[in-house]
Design a protein around this motif. Sequence first.
Motif, mmCIF file in Angstrom:
data_model
loop_
_atom_site.group_PDB
_atom_site.id
_atom_site.type_symbol
_atom_site.label_atom_id
_atom_site.label_comp_id
_atom_site.label_asym_id
_atom_site.label_seq_id
_atom_site.Cartn_x
_atom_site.Cartn_y
_atom_site.Cartn_z
ATOM 1 N N LEU A 35 0.934 -1.180 0.054
ATOM 2 C CA LEU A 35 -0.047 0.027 0.159
ATOM 3 C C LEU A 35 0.611 1.342 -0.046
ATOM 4 N N ASP A 36 1.966 1.323 0.766
ATOM 5 C CA ASP A 36 2.651 2.491 1.220
ATOM 6 C C ASP A 36 3.874 2.602 1.747
ATOM 7 N N THR A 37 4.655 3.053 1.414
ATOM 8 C CA THR A 37 6.137 3.196 2.345
ATOM 9 C C THR A 37 6.447 4.224 2.854
ATOM 10 N N LEU A 38 6.946 4.220 4.157
ATOM 11 C CA LEU A 38 7.152 5.653 4.824
ATOM 12 C C LEU A 38 8.436 5.498 5.438
ATOM 13 N N GLU A 39 9.271 6.459 5.770
ATOM 14 C CA GLU A 39 10.413 6.785 6.423
ATOM 15 C C GLU A 39 9.911 7.452 7.891
ATOM 16 N N TYR A 40 10.395 6.638 8.786
ATOM 17 C CA TYR A 40 9.961 7.168 10.499
ATOM 18 C C TYR A 40 11.113 6.919 11.257
ATOM 19 N N ASN A 41 11.492 7.795 12.290
ATOM 20 C CA ASN A 41 12.765 7.659 12.951
ATOM 21 C C ASN A 41 13.980 6.973 12.350
ATOM 22 N N GLY A 42 14.335 7.320 10.975
ATOM 23 C CA GLY A 42 15.279 6.626 10.403
ATOM 24 C C GLY A 42 15.372 5.194 9.822
ATOM 25 N N GLN A 43 13.925 4.698 10.003
ATOM 26 C CA GLN A 43 13.619 3.484 9.472
ATOM 27 C C GLN A 43 12.776 3.376 8.332
ATOM 28 N N THR A 44 12.716 2.347 7.496
ATOM 29 C CA THR A 44 11.970 2.268 6.225
ATOM 30 C C THR A 44 10.642 1.177 6.608
ATOM 31 N N TYR A 45 9.482 1.710 6.683
ATOM 32 C CA TYR A 45 8.374 0.860 7.093
ATOM 33 C C TYR A 45 7.757 0.696 5.962
ATOM 34 N N MET A 46 6.900 -0.317 5.594
ATOM 35 C CA MET A 46 6.302 -0.681 4.334
ATOM 36 C C MET A 46 4.769 -1.132 4.893
ATOM 37 N N ALA A 47 3.628 -0.660 4.398
ATOM 38 C CA ALA A 47 2.449 -1.194 4.731
ATOM 39 C C ALA A 47 1.809 -2.095 3.787
ATOM 40 N N PHE A 48 1.276 -3.152 4.239
ATOM 41 C CA PHE A 48 0.648 -4.107 3.249
ATOM 42 C C PHE A 48 -0.836 -4.577 3.774
ATOM 43 N N PHE A 49 -1.606 -5.065 2.695
ATOM 44 C CA PHE A 49 -2.830 -5.859 3.101
ATOM 45 C C PHE A 49 -2.590 -7.206 2.795
ATOM 46 N N PRO A 50 -3.153 -8.130 3.290
ATOM 47 C CA PRO A 50 -3.120 -9.552 2.692
ATOM 48 C C PRO A 50 -3.957 -9.590 1.476
ATOM 49 N N ALA A 51 -3.351 -10.110 0.540
ATOM 50 C CA ALA A 51 -4.127 -10.407 -0.979
ATOM 51 C C ALA A 51 -5.066 -11.639 -0.736
ATOM 52 N N VAL A 52 -6.242 -11.270 -0.756
ATOM 53 C CA VAL A 52 -7.344 -12.142 -0.556
ATOM 54 C C VAL A 52 -7.632 -12.642 -1.990
ATOM 55 N N PRO A 53 -7.806 -14.100 -2.078
ATOM 56 C CA PRO A 53 -8.187 -14.488 -3.421
ATOM 57 C C PRO A 53 -9.509 -14.147 -3.554
ATOM 58 N N GLY A 54 -9.934 -13.989 -5.162
ATOM 59 C CA GLY A 54 -11.390 -13.679 -5.387
ATOM 60 C C GLY A 54 -12.084 -14.707 -5.283
ATOM 61 N N GLU A 55 -13.361 -14.610 -5.222
ATOM 62 C CA GLU A 55 -14.533 -15.755 -4.734
ATOM 63 C C GLU A 55 -14.357 -16.857 -5.777
ATOM 64 N N ASP A 56 -13.830 -16.532 -7.075
ATOM 65 C CA ASP A 56 -13.781 -17.542 -7.810
ATOM 66 C C ASP A 56 -12.453 -18.352 -7.860
ATOM 67 N N GLY A 57 -11.639 -17.886 -6.930
ATOM 68 C CA GLY A 57 -10.451 -18.421 -6.898
ATOM 69 C C GLY A 57 -9.378 -17.912 -7.867
ATOM 70 N N GLU A 58 -9.799 -16.903 -8.830
ATOM 71 C CA GLU A 58 -8.954 -16.140 -9.657
ATOM 72 C C GLU A 58 -8.820 -14.587 -9.266
#
Length: 106
Positions: free
Chosen positions: A28-51
């Motif tokens: 989703l996003d990346t940010l620098e905070y207190n000299g550290q690189t953090y990355m935000a993610f969401f779990p990739a949820v498979p579509g209802e048809d599996g595709e």
Amino acid sequence: MPDMSEEFGPDFITVTDEDGNEFELEHLDTLEYNGQTYMAFFPAVPGEDGEGVQDVDLDDEEYGLIILKAVTVDGEEQLSTLDSEEELELVYQQFMESLFADEEET
């Protein structure tokens, strides 16, 4: 720092947990905070048809935001979990302000 989205395809990476289970995360996003690189993610949820992957609502508590930090181990960049609940809470707030700043301006 290499752009991870280019290595793993647009906005998705595959990670392996301590038990060897692989799962996909949507970056989703990346940010620098207190000299550290953090990355935000969401779990990739498979579509209802599996595709494909279905969109996850930011407000859906079932699929929480996953925050990892970039660390260098033996000269290799890796993603690591955060060290404490306090660190997680602080960084979570930074991401929320960043992700929702655009919405508040309208």
